[in-house]
Design a protein around this motif. Sequence first.
Motif, PDB file in Angstrom:
ATOM      1  N   ALA A 192       3.014  -7.643  -2.350  1.00  0.00           N
ATOM      2  CA  ALA A 192       2.341  -6.338  -1.971  1.00  0.00           C
ATOM      3  C   ALA A 192       2.100  -5.366  -3.308  1.00  0.00           C
ATOM      4  O   ALA A 192       3.106  -5.149  -3.767  1.00  0.00           O
ATOM      5  N   THR A 236      11.788  -8.154  -3.184  1.00  0.00           N
ATOM      6  CA  THR A 236      12.457  -7.226  -2.022  1.00  0.00           C
ATOM      7  C   THR A 236      12.766  -8.158  -0.782  1.00  0.00           C
ATOM      8  O   THR A 236      12.399  -9.559  -0.690  1.00  0.00           O
ATOM      9  N   GLU A 284       5.332   6.798   3.158  1.00  0.00           N
ATOM     10  CA  GLU A 284       3.978   7.580   3.653  1.00  0.00           C
ATOM     11  C   GLU A 284       4.029   8.738   4.616  1.00  0.00           C
ATOM     12  O   GLU A 284       3.418   9.502   4.474  1.00  0.00           O
ATOM     13  N   LYS A 297       1.540  -2.483  -5.307  1.00  0.00           N
ATOM     14  CA  LYS A 297       2.138  -0.875  -5.007  1.00  0.00           C
ATOM     15  C   LYS A 297       0.806  -0.182  -5.544  1.00  0.00           C
ATOM     16  O   LYS A 297       1.065   0.836  -6.459  1.00  0.00           O
ATOM     17  N   GLY A 298      -0.291  -0.286  -4.769  1.00  0.00           N
ATOM     18  CA  GLY A 298      -1.453   0.642  -5.334  1.00  0.00           C
ATOM     19  C   GLY A 298      -2.657   0.048  -4.413  1.00  0.00           C
ATOM     20  O   GLY A 298      -2.577  -0.934  -3.895  1.00  0.00           O
ATOM     21  N   SER A 324       0.533  -8.427   2.714  1.00  0.00           N
ATOM     22  CA  SER A 324       0.867  -7.581   1.610  1.00  0.00           C
ATOM     23  C   SER A 324       1.386  -6.485   2.370  1.00  0.00           C
ATOM     24  O   SER A 324       1.642  -5.257   1.745  1.00  0.00           O
ATOM     25  N   HIS A 325       1.992  -6.560   3.662  1.00  0.00           N
ATOM     26  CA  HIS A 325       2.607  -5.553   4.206  1.00  0.00           C
ATOM     27  C   HIS A 325       3.544  -6.183   5.472  1.00  0.00           C
ATOM     28  O   HIS A 325       2.842  -7.260   6.015  1.00  0.00           O
ATOM     29  N   ASP A 372       8.240   1.504   3.100  1.00  0.00           N
ATOM     30  CA  ASP A 372       6.764   1.713   2.692  1.00  0.00           C
ATOM     31  C   ASP A 372       6.252   2.654   3.971  1.00  0.00           C
ATOM     32  O   ASP A 372       5.762   3.753   3.516  1.00  0.00           O
ATOM     33  N   GLU A 399      10.757  -3.805   2.551  1.00  0.00           N
ATOM     34  CA  GLU A 399       9.370  -3.524   2.075  1.00  0.00           C
ATOM     35  C   GLU A 399       8.737  -2.528   3.163  1.00  0.00           C
ATOM     36  O   GLU A 399       8.075  -1.717   2.881  1.00  0.00           O
ATOM     37  N   CYS A 457       3.833  -5.344  -8.212  1.00  0.00           N
ATOM     38  CA  CYS A 457       3.912  -5.814  -6.812  1.00  0.00           C
ATOM     39  C   CYS A 457       5.213  -5.919  -6.413  1.00  0.00           C
ATOM     40  O   CYS A 457       6.355  -6.120  -7.385  1.00  0.00           O
ATOM     41  N   LEU A 458       5.313  -5.964  -5.107  1.00  0.00           N
ATOM     42  CA  LEU A 458       6.667  -6.476  -4.372  1.00  0.00           C
ATOM     43  C   LEU A 458       6.454  -7.914  -3.780  1.00  0.00           C
ATOM     44  O   LEU A 458       5.256  -8.146  -3.611  1.00  0.00           O
TER      45      LEU A 458
END
Length: 343
Positions: free
Chosen positions: A129, A182, A195, A131-132, A107-108, A191, A187, A149-150
């Motif tokens: 992934a 993506t 952040e 997005k939340g 997921s990452h 990401d 990603e 999601c991605l």
Amino acid sequence: MAKMYYDQDADLNLLKGKKVAIIGYGIQGRGQALNLKDSGVDVVIGQRQPSPSFDQAVKDGFQPVTAAEAAEQADYIQILTQDHIQLEVYENEIKQHLSEGKGLIFSHGFNIHFGYIKAPENVDIFLVAPKGPGALVRSQYMEGKGVPCLIAVQQDFTGNAKQLALAHAKGIGGTRAGVIETTFKEETETDLFGEQAVLCGGTSELIRAGFETLVDAGYQPEIAYFECLHELKLITDAIFVSGIKGMHRRVSDTAEYGDYSRGRRIITEETRKEMKNILSEIQSGKFAEEWMNENKTDRSNYNKMRDRDDSHLIEKVGDELRKMMPWIQSSSGSQSALSVGKR
Ligand code: NDP
Ligand code: MG
């Protein structure tokens, strides 16, 4: 515009008769596992113990096993432990069970993109992934909605990886909201940048700088807290729903004029230059290396910086003020926040 994939573009039948292992029943693991199960997917949880996450999995009706056992049983293995220990879990418990044609899901993209995890060539590697945060992935699903999601495919051994990623995204409710394709590179790098520069790093420091400016000028800390932190939620909620433009329509004309005429004095050319530097450190792998080293050395800098920020006046003021606003705990913002696993 990027293509959006929705429910009709994804086929859950691809996961019928297959087993998905969720390794790590934490923030994402819980949300995704429960949604997949409710979507009819056969899910096995690999969660170490003792851990509150293990107890939670049992409470949620799963029979969690070790990561190794889950990886052995499953056709698709989704690694949802903390990013900095994924390599260790992969090497010790997953690698030996990655037989030909299985799939590795993330997921990452951190560990794949920066080359820490090196998987064999005869498996699929893809990313789904949300997005939340995980709690929102779950609550939206239960409301019949989803979190966007991605998806990304790093390695397509079976020729089916993208369809499998879409099916997985459908299983967790992502295709109800929309899915964008993506790459692991995009990603991971965006990401981390988001952040660091905006969502966490940029925002925290902006709040503290505003708060300090008012307090240093002799204004009451409680008032500074409301103006620079508390009200941020109202602003970001408006931006979330209708963009910066829409937020501008909801604040006073005075606030709007202050924004246009003053905002660019806060985020200056120098700030933008530093954003580029931060992005370069991410792209070159320098940040990833620094963070992996930090984890090898007991997180001494991490802990020092956490103590520094935790002891800031704004936290003391905030603790007291929030006690006087018990409704905050049950407001919409708190349910999307962290659940099990995070201190
Ligand atoms: P958490 O820290 O919430 O959960 C990780 C879980 O993995 C914990 O329950 C942990 O157990 C467990 N675990 C650690 N080692 C093992 C092991 N050897 N065997 C079995 N289980 C183990 O992680 P997140 O959910 O925050 O993150 C998971 C992934 O999802 C990361 O790649 C992250 O980048 C990504 N992601 C996270 C988002 C979020 O909402 N937080 C959003 C989008 C992506 P223990 O309690 O013992 O530590
Ligand atoms: Mg993110």
